[in-house]
Design an enzyme around this catalytic site. Sequence first.
Site, short mmCIF file in Angstrom:
data_model
loop_
_atom_site.label_atom_id
_atom_site.label_comp_id
_atom_site.label_asym_id
_atom_site.label_seq_id
_atom_site.Cartn_x
_atom_site.Cartn_y
_atom_site.Cartn_z
N ASN A 125 -19.41 -32.80 -11.09
CA ASN A 125 -20.79 -32.30 -11.20
C ASN A 125 -21.40 -31.85 -9.89
O ASN A 125 -22.23 -30.95 -9.87
CB ASN A 125 -21.68 -33.33 -11.92
CG ASN A 125 -21.66 -34.68 -11.27
OD1 ASN A 125 -20.66 -35.09 -10.71
ND2 ASN A 125 -22.76 -35.37 -11.33
N GLU A 220 -17.67 -45.29 -7.71
CA GLU A 220 -18.99 -44.68 -7.85
C GLU A 220 -19.07 -44.15 -9.28
O GLU A 220 -18.54 -43.09 -9.58
CB GLU A 220 -19.16 -43.53 -6.83
CG GLU A 220 -19.15 -43.99 -5.39
CD GLU A 220 -20.44 -44.70 -4.98
OE1 GLU A 220 -21.46 -44.52 -5.67
OE2 GLU A 220 -20.41 -45.43 -3.97
N CYS A 254 -25.48 -37.89 -11.78
CA CYS A 254 -25.26 -39.30 -12.12
C CYS A 254 -26.51 -40.17 -11.93
O CYS A 254 -26.64 -41.20 -12.56
CB CYS A 254 -24.11 -39.87 -11.30
SG CYS A 254 -24.38 -39.68 -9.53
P1 NAD Z 1 -14.22 -38.56 -15.09
O1 NAD Z 1 -14.14 -40.04 -14.97
O2 NAD Z 1 -13.82 -37.93 -16.35
O3 NAD Z 1 -13.31 -37.86 -13.94
C1 NAD Z 1 -13.37 -38.22 -12.59
C2 NAD Z 1 -12.03 -37.99 -11.93
O4 NAD Z 1 -11.05 -38.79 -12.56
C3 NAD Z 1 -11.54 -36.55 -12.00
O5 NAD Z 1 -11.00 -36.21 -10.73
C4 NAD Z 1 -10.47 -36.59 -13.06
O6 NAD Z 1 -9.42 -35.68 -12.82
C5 NAD Z 1 -9.94 -38.00 -12.98
N1 NAD Z 1 -9.51 -38.52 -14.28
C6 NAD Z 1 -10.06 -38.25 -15.50
N2 NAD Z 1 -9.41 -38.94 -16.47
C7 NAD Z 1 -8.44 -39.65 -15.84
C8 NAD Z 1 -7.42 -40.55 -16.30
N3 NAD Z 1 -7.28 -40.85 -17.59
N4 NAD Z 1 -6.60 -41.09 -15.38
C9 NAD Z 1 -6.73 -40.80 -14.07
N5 NAD Z 1 -7.65 -39.94 -13.60
C10 NAD Z 1 -8.49 -39.38 -14.46
O7 NAD Z 1 -15.72 -38.19 -14.67
P2 NAD Z 1 -16.39 -36.77 -14.62
O8 NAD Z 1 -16.50 -36.22 -16.00
O9 NAD Z 1 -15.75 -35.93 -13.58
O10 NAD Z 1 -17.84 -37.14 -14.10
C11 NAD Z 1 -18.85 -37.65 -14.94
C12 NAD Z 1 -19.02 -39.13 -14.73
O11 NAD Z 1 -19.03 -39.44 -13.37
C13 NAD Z 1 -20.36 -39.64 -15.25
O12 NAD Z 1 -20.19 -40.90 -15.81
C14 NAD Z 1 -21.21 -39.73 -14.01
O13 NAD Z 1 -22.29 -40.62 -14.08
C15 NAD Z 1 -20.19 -40.17 -13.02
N6 NAD Z 1 -20.60 -39.78 -11.68
C16 NAD Z 1 -20.90 -40.75 -10.78
C17 NAD Z 1 -21.31 -40.40 -9.51
C18 NAD Z 1 -21.65 -41.42 -8.48
O14 NAD Z 1 -21.75 -41.05 -7.32
N7 NAD Z 1 -21.83 -42.68 -8.83
C19 NAD Z 1 -21.42 -39.06 -9.18
C20 NAD Z 1 -21.11 -38.11 -10.12
C21 NAD Z 1 -20.68 -38.47 -11.37
#
Ligand code: NAD
Length: 464
Positions: A125, A220, A254
């Site tokens: 995001n 995070e 987030c």
């Molecule tokens: P996501 O968990 O789907 O993906 C994050 C990362 O994990 C990506 O690089 C993806 O390739 C990898 N990934 C996805 N599925 C995986 C799996 N099964 N095994 C290993 N790796 C995998 O998250 P997203 O859709 O990219 O982001 C949205 C989420 O992230 C929301 O919950 C949001 O709140 C959170 N977020 C948190 C922060 C923070 O700083 N705390 C910032 C932005 C987003």
Amino acid sequence: MNQAIESPAFEAEVQQLVKNQRAYFMSNATRPVEFRLKQLKKLKALLLQYEEEMHEAIFNDFGKSKYENQLTEFFPLIDEINIAIKNLKKWMQHKSVKTNLLNFPAKSYLVPEPLGVTLVIGAWNFPYNLSLTPLVGSMAAGNTTILKPSELPVETSKIMAKIINENFDPNYLHVVEGAIPETTALLKQRYDKIFFTGSPMVGKIVNRAAAEHLTNVTLELGGKNPVIFNKDAAMKTGVKRMIWSKFVNSGQLCIAPDYALVHKDVKQKFLELAVKEIEKANFSAENNNFVQIINHRNFDRVVGLIDPEKVYYGGTYDRKDRRINPTILDNVTLDDAVMQEEIFGPILPVIEFETIDEAFEIIKRIEKPLAAYLFSDSSAVKERFLHEIPFGSGAINDCVMQVTNPNIPFGGVGNSGMGRYHGKYSFECFSHFKGVLDKPTVIETNLKYYGYNEKQLKIIKALS
Ligand code: NAD
């Protein structure tokens, strides 16, 4: 790297990459302050050099304008590098702590040391910020890093890979692009630190993989962030601040307020002001403030959370263009679909409350949020909010802006994450602080040695 999916060849390449980075780290090349500063300055220069291409890439990925990218990604990222460059020498110094009487005479201090080979996994995001800001912390702390940006914004992932892989030694920094299979292969390796940004669900997968090697982890994550409007809130300013925070990046933030808890006496006013602010903002591609939903999967998920019977405002969307108009849902209850998951889109559910206890009770029924916000002028309510509501970071009479202050650590609690970063906290996040007791040899005290007696015991008791 060869991006062969789930192939033994790819796994072997990853294994070799980690091995090479570990050897490079063990050579002590990354430890000197001069090396760290040089690399940070190089990264900054490269980002400035590629600024236009980076703006273009994110626009192509999800319609994020240069203006919003500058404000929410590029500027904070450059700021983080500047802060690291300015403070690194100070951060790297030994930190003195008091010595207790039992150990007198001696000096006691903490020595920051890099952890080693780190893996940074980014979310989509804020693809630059969430990949490169942790990278800055890892570099400042003297580690080597493998960065895996999110695969969803294809062009931003590509440009980060280009900037880093064409300009840095892969034994020091390297970007591995890819989705689940590549991340799974990466997670099989042993690191000294994993820094993950993403959903709580994937956070658990990462944490499990890290546990296999007892690797230090920062997670995070996300959650449902409440915003409370108490009856004594400064409504006009408050709603204006909240609306920007909710709908910037089309709610794909987030720490955006996820749902609003509004006192019944001010609810009508809240709704009217919210509509006014949305209309004033005039969200549109032409105004550079209407970001697309990242993909159709997320688009369908977010649209599925809109209950047409509860729409107070908006509720319209364009699937082809992946844009959802800012939407307010009224009379929402905890049983509604929109309250069952993190929304991560431009929908604001409004729940009415009568007493502040009722509002707090609702928040406590949901997992600990990444952020929480309160609009109120009452000192007593503010105090209660700070002491009774768990959250990662938050604000009073504002939303989201806490993240722009690098002196406030950024991170979650419980289901919204563990660990924290930004500013000096990023350096600490990627360092281990060795605790050291440093004794002179000219003086010797005999208290601890054998030949225990009552007098010795009395002295020890007095010193403890
Ligand atoms: P996501 O968990 O789907 O993906 C994050 C990362 O994990 C990506 O690089 C993806 O390739 C990898 N990934 C996805 N599925 C995986 C799996 N099964 N095994 C290993 N790796 C995998 O998250 P997203 O859709 O990219 O982001 C949205 C989420 O992230 C929301 O919950 C949001 O709140 C959170 N977020 C948190 C922060 C923070 O700083 N705390 C910032 C932005 C987003």
